[in-house]
Design a protein around this motif. Structure first.
Motif, short mmCIF file in Angstrom:
data_model
loop_
_atom_site.label_atom_id
_atom_site.label_comp_id
_atom_site.label_asym_id
_atom_site.label_seq_id
_atom_site.Cartn_x
_atom_site.Cartn_y
_atom_site.Cartn_z
N VAL A 1 -6.22 -1.23 -4.40
CA VAL A 1 -5.21 -1.58 -5.52
C VAL A 1 -5.76 -1.17 -6.86
O VAL A 1 -6.97 -1.09 -7.36
CB VAL A 1 -5.11 -3.06 -5.85
N VAL A 2 -4.77 -0.39 -7.70
CA VAL A 2 -5.16 0.17 -8.83
C VAL A 2 -4.17 -0.22 -9.86
O VAL A 2 -2.82 -0.04 -9.62
CB VAL A 2 -5.10 2.02 -8.86
N VAL A 3 -4.72 -0.74 -11.17
CA VAL A 3 -3.85 -1.20 -11.98
C VAL A 3 -3.87 -0.58 -13.33
O VAL A 3 -5.15 -0.57 -13.72
CB VAL A 3 -4.31 -3.09 -12.45
N LEU A 4 -2.87 -0.12 -13.84
CA LEU A 4 -2.99 0.64 -14.97
C LEU A 4 -1.87 0.06 -16.22
O LEU A 4 -0.80 -0.07 -15.81
CB LEU A 4 -2.28 2.02 -14.55
N ALA B 1 0.24 8.27 -2.73
CA ALA B 1 0.35 9.06 -1.68
C ALA B 1 -0.90 9.01 -0.84
O ALA B 1 -0.83 9.28 0.44
CB ALA B 1 0.66 10.40 -1.92
N ASN B 2 -1.93 8.91 -1.49
CA ASN B 2 -3.44 8.46 -0.56
C ASN B 2 -3.58 7.14 -0.36
O ASN B 2 -4.70 7.00 0.33
CB ASN B 2 -4.46 9.31 -1.63
N GLY B 3 -2.62 6.29 -0.40
CA GLY B 3 -2.60 5.16 0.28
C GLY B 3 -2.87 3.79 -0.72
O GLY B 3 -2.78 2.70 -0.25
N ALA B 4 -3.07 4.19 -1.98
CA ALA B 4 -3.21 3.08 -2.81
C ALA B 4 -1.98 2.18 -3.31
O ALA B 4 -0.87 2.90 -3.27
CB ALA B 4 -3.95 3.55 -4.21
N ALA B 5 -2.26 0.93 -3.56
CA ALA B 5 -1.14 0.14 -4.14
C ALA B 5 -1.37 0.42 -5.78
O ALA B 5 -2.20 -0.36 -6.00
CB ALA B 5 -1.28 -1.26 -3.64
N SER C 1 0.86 -1.06 0.02
CA SER C 1 0.07 0.02 0.23
C SER C 1 0.78 1.17 0.01
O SER C 1 2.11 1.49 0.69
CB SER C 1 -0.84 0.08 1.15
N GLY C 2 0.52 2.35 -0.53
CA GLY C 2 1.14 3.54 -0.60
C GLY C 2 2.28 3.50 -1.47
O GLY C 2 3.36 4.21 -1.25
#
Length: 233
Positions: A136-139, A163-167, A20-21
């Motif tokens: 979790v964000v996958v791009l 920075a807002n905590g997403a992996a 995370s983050g």
């Protein structure tokens, strides 16, 4: 994790942790399995071996995903498009506006999606991928085909998500931006993780001055496969 298309093994014994983050960049030659890996992690393809574990179970949307070629239904504005996705995940009424502001599309909120530039469509895709604040964000190639200034902006937005905590896991061929922006890098070569670690670790492992040099040595060099594990892995 493994994945095969029929008798063809595309991913073999892939192991990857997304803290995370942080921003993790997936790099590798065309055909190395990057998009397949991202689609498996996003739940769009089933792995044929291994398991995927999520630490966050009590969320409405566990993973957000941006495909290589995001597309949205014409005839709707950017705000209306995001409002539709917000309703699907039970987000509040202001979610669409907040996410447009987050990616820098506030001024284009009421423009039809068919009038948006390629860069704006990718930014709208990132906003859609993060509606509901998935952990979790996958791009998949978020900066592909964009001019240098827009690519930098996209990577800045990605950094803010982390920075807002997403992996965040993204694929990219822009190794200069990856070196500047990513906390960790995973080099995928012929369906296997050939090297993984912080950009400095990967450079130091093969005594390279830049991530590009390290990438070339890892993928095509005669030294063989290298594995780098930092304290956060």
């Amino acid at each position: 994790m493994d994945h095969a298309y029929g008798d063809v093994n595309v991913l073999q014994s892939v192991s990857l942790t997304l803290p995370s983050g942080t921003v993790t960049a997936l790099v590798g030659p065309n055909g190395s399995g990057k998009t397949t890996l991202l689609r498996v992690i996003a739940g769009l393809l089933d792995q044929t071996g291994g398991t995927i574990r999520h630490r966050n179970h009590d969320v409405v949307r566990s993973i957000g995903y941006l495909p290589q070629q995001p597309a949205f239904r014409p005839g709707f504005t950017a705000r209306e498009t995001l409002s539709f996705y917000a309703a699907l995940v039970g987000a509040d009424e202001d979610a669409a506006t907040k996410h447009l502001e987050r990616v820098g599309l506030k001024e284009a909120a009421d423009r039809p999606v068919e009038e948006l530039s390629g860069g704006m469509i990718r930014l709208l895709g990132i906003a859609q991928a993060t509606i509901g604040n998935p952990p979790v964000v996958v791009l998949d190639e978020p900066g592909s085909g964009l001019d240098p200034g827009m690519r930098v902006h996209v990577f800045d937005v990605v950094g803010e998500l982390a920075a807002n905590g997403a992996a965040v896991l993204l694929s990219s061929h822009d190794l200069e931006l990856v070196e500047r922006s990513a906390d960790r890098v995973a080099v995928l070569d012929r369906g296997r993780i050939a090297s993984e670690g912080a950009p400095t670790e990967i450079r130091d492992c093969v005594d390279a001055d830049t991530l590009l040099q390290a990438y070339e040595a890892t993928v095509t060099g005669e030294t063989g496969t290298v594995r780098v594990r930092g304290d956060s892995s």
